[in-house]
Design a protein around this motif. Structure first.
Motif, PDB file in Angstrom:
ATOM      1  N   THR A  70       9.907  69.064  70.066  1.00 46.67           N
ATOM      2  CA  THR A  70       9.626  69.914  71.228  1.00 46.67           C
ATOM      3  C   THR A  70      10.889  70.238  72.042  1.00 46.67           C
ATOM      4  OG1 THR A  70       7.347  69.126  71.402  1.00 46.67           O
ATOM      5  CG2 THR A  70       8.305  70.093  73.373  1.00 46.67           C
ATOM      6  N   PRO A  71      11.801  69.275  72.290  1.00 50.79           N
ATOM      7  CA  PRO A  71      13.014  69.627  73.048  1.00 50.79           C
ATOM      8  C   PRO A  71      13.841  70.730  72.385  1.00 50.79           C
ATOM      9  CG  PRO A  71      12.744  67.253  72.992  1.00 50.79           C
ATOM     10  CD  PRO A  71      11.720  67.818  72.047  1.00 50.79           C
ATOM     11  N   LEU A  72      13.957  70.700  71.068  1.00 53.93           N
ATOM     12  CA  LEU A  72      14.664  71.767  70.352  1.00 53.93           C
ATOM     13  C   LEU A  72      13.929  73.095  70.487  1.00 53.93           C
ATOM     14  CD1 LEU A  72      15.732  70.068  66.991  1.00 53.93           C
ATOM     15  CD2 LEU A  72      17.275  71.134  68.623  1.00 53.93           C
ATOM     16  N   GLY A 127      13.113  74.517  53.729  1.00 54.40           N
ATOM     17  CA  GLY A 127      13.103  74.805  55.154  1.00 54.40           C
ATOM     18  C   GLY A 127      14.207  75.751  55.588  1.00 54.40           C
ATOM     19  N   ILE A 128      15.377  75.622  54.982  1.00 55.81           N
ATOM     20  CA  ILE A 128      16.488  76.526  55.311  1.00 55.81           C
ATOM     21  C   ILE A 128      16.113  77.969  54.970  1.00 55.81           C
ATOM     22  CG2 ILE A 128      18.861  77.146  54.712  1.00 55.81           C
ATOM     23  CD1 ILE A 128      19.380  74.151  54.247  1.00 55.81           C
ATOM     24  N   LEU A 129      15.537  78.163  53.800  1.00 51.22           N
ATOM     25  CA  LEU A 129      15.113  79.507  53.397  1.00 51.22           C
ATOM     26  C   LEU A 129      14.007  80.028  54.307  1.00 51.22           C
ATOM     27  CD1 LEU A 129      15.024  78.929  49.522  1.00 51.22           C
ATOM     28  CD2 LEU A 129      16.833  80.036  50.842  1.00 51.22           C
ATOM     29  N   CYS A 130      13.081  79.151  54.678  1.00 49.38           N
ATOM     30  CA  CYS A 130      11.979  79.541  55.574  1.00 49.38           C
ATOM     31  C   CYS A 130      12.503  80.052  56.907  1.00 49.38           C
ATOM     32  CB  CYS A 130      11.067  78.349  55.848  1.00 49.38           C
ATOM     33  SG  CYS A 130      10.139  77.781  54.435  1.00 49.38           S
ATOM     34  N   ALA A 131      13.461  79.330  57.465  1.00 48.45           N
ATOM     35  CA  ALA A 131      13.979  79.676  58.787  1.00 48.45           C
ATOM     36  C   ALA A 131      14.619  81.058  58.782  1.00 48.45           C
ATOM     37  CB  ALA A 131      14.999  78.619  59.227  1.00 48.45           C
ATOM     38  N   LEU A 165      19.329  81.403  65.712  1.00 42.52           N
ATOM     39  CA  LEU A 165      19.087  81.146  64.286  1.00 42.52           C
ATOM     40  C   LEU A 165      19.604  79.776  63.845  1.00 42.52           C
ATOM     41  CD1 LEU A 165      18.182  82.015  61.471  1.00 42.52           C
ATOM     42  CD2 LEU A 165      20.403  83.140  61.176  1.00 42.52           C
ATOM     43  N   VAL A 166      20.806  79.398  64.294  1.00 44.87           N
ATOM     44  CA  VAL A 166      21.402  78.139  63.825  1.00 44.87           C
ATOM     45  C   VAL A 166      20.524  76.952  64.210  1.00 44.87           C
ATOM     46  CG1 VAL A 166      23.376  76.590  64.016  1.00 44.87           C
ATOM     47  CG2 VAL A 166      23.746  79.051  63.845  1.00 44.87           C
ATOM     48  N   ILE A 167      20.111  76.939  65.475  1.00 43.87           N
ATOM     49  CA  ILE A 167      19.275  75.808  65.908  1.00 43.87           C
ATOM     50  C   ILE A 167      17.935  75.814  65.175  1.00 43.87           C
ATOM     51  CG2 ILE A 167      18.290  77.041  67.888  1.00 43.87           C
ATOM     52  CD1 ILE A 167      18.265  74.411  69.383  1.00 43.87           C
ATOM     53  N   ARG A 168      17.442  77.009  64.848  1.00 44.84           N
ATOM     54  CA  ARG A 168      16.159  77.064  64.142  1.00 44.84           C
ATOM     55  C   ARG A 168      16.317  76.592  62.694  1.00 44.84           C
ATOM     56  NH1 ARG A 168      12.365  80.896  61.843  1.00 44.84           N
ATOM     57  NH2 ARG A 168      10.279  80.105  62.312  1.00 44.84           N
ATOM     58  N   MET A 179      16.280  72.913  62.982  1.00 45.21           N
ATOM     59  CA  MET A 179      14.950  72.444  63.341  1.00 45.21           C
ATOM     60  C   MET A 179      13.971  72.592  62.182  1.00 45.21           C
ATOM     61  SD  MET A 179      12.529  73.659  66.519  1.00 45.21           S
ATOM     62  CE  MET A 179      11.706  75.030  65.695  1.00 45.21           C
ATOM     63  N   ILE A 180      13.946  73.773  61.558  1.00 46.83           N
ATOM     64  CA  ILE A 180      12.972  74.034  60.498  1.00 46.83           C
ATOM     65  C   ILE A 180      13.315  73.261  59.230  1.00 46.83           C
ATOM     66  CG2 ILE A 180      11.982  75.823  59.013  1.00 46.83           C
ATOM     67  CD1 ILE A 180      10.969  75.842  61.891  1.00 46.83           C
TER      68      ILE A 180
END
Length: 380
Positions: A105-107, A295-299, A342-345, A348-349
């Motif tokens: 949640t914080p991210l 996850g990287i591809l998803c993001a 994008l980077v943080i996502r 996160m993802i």
């Protein structure tokens, strides 16, 4: 004439209590070990910690096996593709998605705020520092409650639905076609499951995004947020972000499941032997690795739609048409604005997807089921 180099006996006497080439007896070995402990206390502490950690790990695994056996004894053998099997997958998806999304949640809070206003914070740590000083730890976890409810419901329908639709479409297509077009099967099954899962997620996502992008938050909790939105906008207010949510989540989930299945298949295909040759711990490790790469591809695939969801939930005007709202927002932020955060996502993802697949497959193993994905049969 004296020798230029020392003899073997001299070296043995000087550097070892034993003749050259001999291994110390157990009691001598223990004495040497204790001598090292006395001379190097830090070394001794590290060795003790390693030994205790190993013991605890073994004990934990033993207890986990016992608990798993107890649960399996009570539930009985779970037949693949039975009602009990799908119920287990639903529960596994609920636990995997609800727990992981709530933990980050914080991210998610910083990501949503930077998507709505890219100038609000320069970075994550600055954001957490400002929020913490102003609102305390509770402020850093703003939106955790609708996140827990929403993504638990979504995970249940997503994973349970995927298993159901994958089997359904495979049976409809026939074994040969299903094997030849397995990637299309994964994509179709995951898209079908996500359509239903997002209907369950959407009301909670609307509350979450508004809580995270209004300062101070417009509501104190999930149900007060739902009440506030429906009081002003009716039930439709909870679903005004459904189309962009589908636009974000359906490509995301299609990539998540299809790429995971493909990556896991490639990993097992590269490893010697068959999947069944490896223990449950190794199989779960493959799930973690495959999940992170997926996850990287998803993001990347779903990020523009994720930005648009945040913008629509925060800035869509009452009575404004969906297409008009998207056009107005895109005009304001332009194409580069669709990639804010994008980077943080990706971080996160990637982490989320890895943990979700690891938790989901660990739960299946705990219930006596096989992990997801395998290599194709090797040619004999």
């Amino acid at each position: 004439m004296p020798l230029l180099f020392p003899t073997q006996g001299t070296l043995s006497d000087a550097f070892s209590p034993l003749p050259f080439g001999r291994t110390p007896e157990p009691d001598v070995q223990q004495s040497l070990h204790k001598s090292k402990q006395d001379q190097y206390p830090a070394w001794s502490t590290v060795e003790d910690l390693k030994s205790k950690a190993g013991t605890l790990s073994d004990e934990a695994q033993t207890e986990l096996r016992k608990a798993s056996q107890t649960v399996q004894a009570k539930t009985g053998k779970i037949e693949l593709y039975s009602g009990k099997y799908y119920s287990t997958c639903i529960l596994g998806g609920l636990i995997a998605c609800g727990a992981t999304h709530t933990a980050v949640t914080p991210l998610d809070l910083v990501k949503c705020r930077r998507q709505v206003d890219s100038k609000m914070y320069k970075g994550n740590f600055e954001a957490w520092g400002k929020i913490g000083r102003a609102e305390g730890l509770r402020g850093i976890f703003t939106g955790w409650s609708p996140t827990l409810f929403g993504y638990s419901a979504q995970g249940a329908f997503k994973y349970g639905g995927y298993e159901y639709f994958k089997k359904l479409y495979s049976d409809l297509a026939g074994e040969d076609i299903a094997r030849r077009y397995k990637t299309s099967l994964y994509l179709t099954a995951s898209a079908s499951a996500e359509i239903i899962a997002d209907v369950a997620l959407c009301p909670f996502e609307a509350v979450k995004v508004r809580m995270q992008t209004t300062i101070p938050p417009f509501a104190s909790g999930t149900f007060s947020g739902i009440s506030t939105i429906t009081g002003k906008e009716g039930t439709a207010g909870l679903y005004k972000g459904l189309y962009p949510l589908w636009g974000r989540q359906i490509p995301y989930t299609m990539m998540k499941f299809a790429s995971f299945e493909t990556i896991v298949e490639a990993i097992y295909g590269y490893m010697p032997g068959q999947k069944s040759d490896y223990g449950k711990a190794a199989q779960t490790g493959v799930s973690f690795a495959g999940g992170y790469l997926a996850g990287i591809l998803c993001a990347i695939v779903s990020h523009p739609a994720d930005v648009m969801v945040s913008k629509l939930n925060a800035n869509r005007q009452a009575g404004e048409a969906f297409g008009a709202a998207m056009g107005r927002i895109y005009k304001d932020i332009g194409f580069p604005g669709l990639w804010n955060g994008l980077v943080i996502r990706i971080i996160m993802i990637g982490t989320l997807t890895s943990l979700q697949w690891g938790i989901y497959d660990s739960f299946k193993v705990y219930m006596g089921l096989p992990t997801t994905g395998a290599a194709p049969p090797k040619n004999q």
